[in-house]
Design a protein around this motif. Sequence first.
Motif, short mmCIF file in Angstrom:
data_model
loop_
_atom_site.label_atom_id
_atom_site.label_comp_id
_atom_site.label_asym_id
_atom_site.label_seq_id
_atom_site.Cartn_x
_atom_site.Cartn_y
_atom_site.Cartn_z
N GLY A 1 -28.24 10.23 -121.64
CA GLY A 1 -29.08 10.39 -120.47
C GLY A 1 -28.78 9.43 -119.34
N LEU A 2 -27.84 8.52 -119.53
CA LEU A 2 -27.56 7.55 -118.49
C LEU A 2 -26.87 8.17 -117.28
CD1 LEU A 2 -26.35 4.46 -120.57
CD2 LEU A 2 -28.58 4.82 -119.49
N ALA A 3 -25.95 9.09 -117.49
CA ALA A 3 -25.22 9.71 -116.37
C ALA A 3 -26.13 10.69 -115.64
CB ALA A 3 -23.98 10.44 -116.88
N ARG A 4 -25.94 10.78 -114.37
CA ARG A 4 -26.65 11.77 -113.55
C ARG A 4 -25.58 12.61 -112.87
NH1 ARG A 4 -30.35 10.82 -116.53
NH2 ARG A 4 -32.05 9.46 -116.04
N GLY A 5 -25.46 13.86 -113.33
CA GLY A 5 -24.41 14.72 -112.80
C GLY A 5 -23.06 14.32 -113.39
N PRO A 6 -21.98 14.57 -112.65
CA PRO A 6 -20.65 14.31 -113.20
C PRO A 6 -20.23 12.84 -113.18
CG PRO A 6 -20.47 15.18 -110.98
CD PRO A 6 -21.94 15.23 -111.35
#
Length: 110
Positions: free
Chosen positions: A83-88
């Motif tokens: 869940g740390l990444a937002r989008g690519p």
Amino acid sequence: MSAVPDQVHLRMRLNGEDAPVSFAPYKTLLEVLREDLGLTGTKHGCELGECGACAVLVDGEPQLSCLVLALECGGRAVETVEGLARGPELHPLQAAFADLGAAQCGYCTP
């Protein structure tokens, strides 16, 4: 004496999204994340709370998911490495793992 239910049904905020979750009442958060939700970024390590391989954020605070009953997470926000990444774009922590050669198992990098 009342019977223990086969499954518990609750809602949590998981990686920024509202998530209904069903699981056996005796399971730890680690087991629910990996076995019931397929989020395998959270790792089994010592399962004694000593290594940190199972660390997640619960309401923004680091918790060792092997020591937390999933029952305790109803209505709470849980964030895993997925869940740390937002989008690519990778989150800085994910990018640091990749840049510095963090092992895939995660045991030595919590």
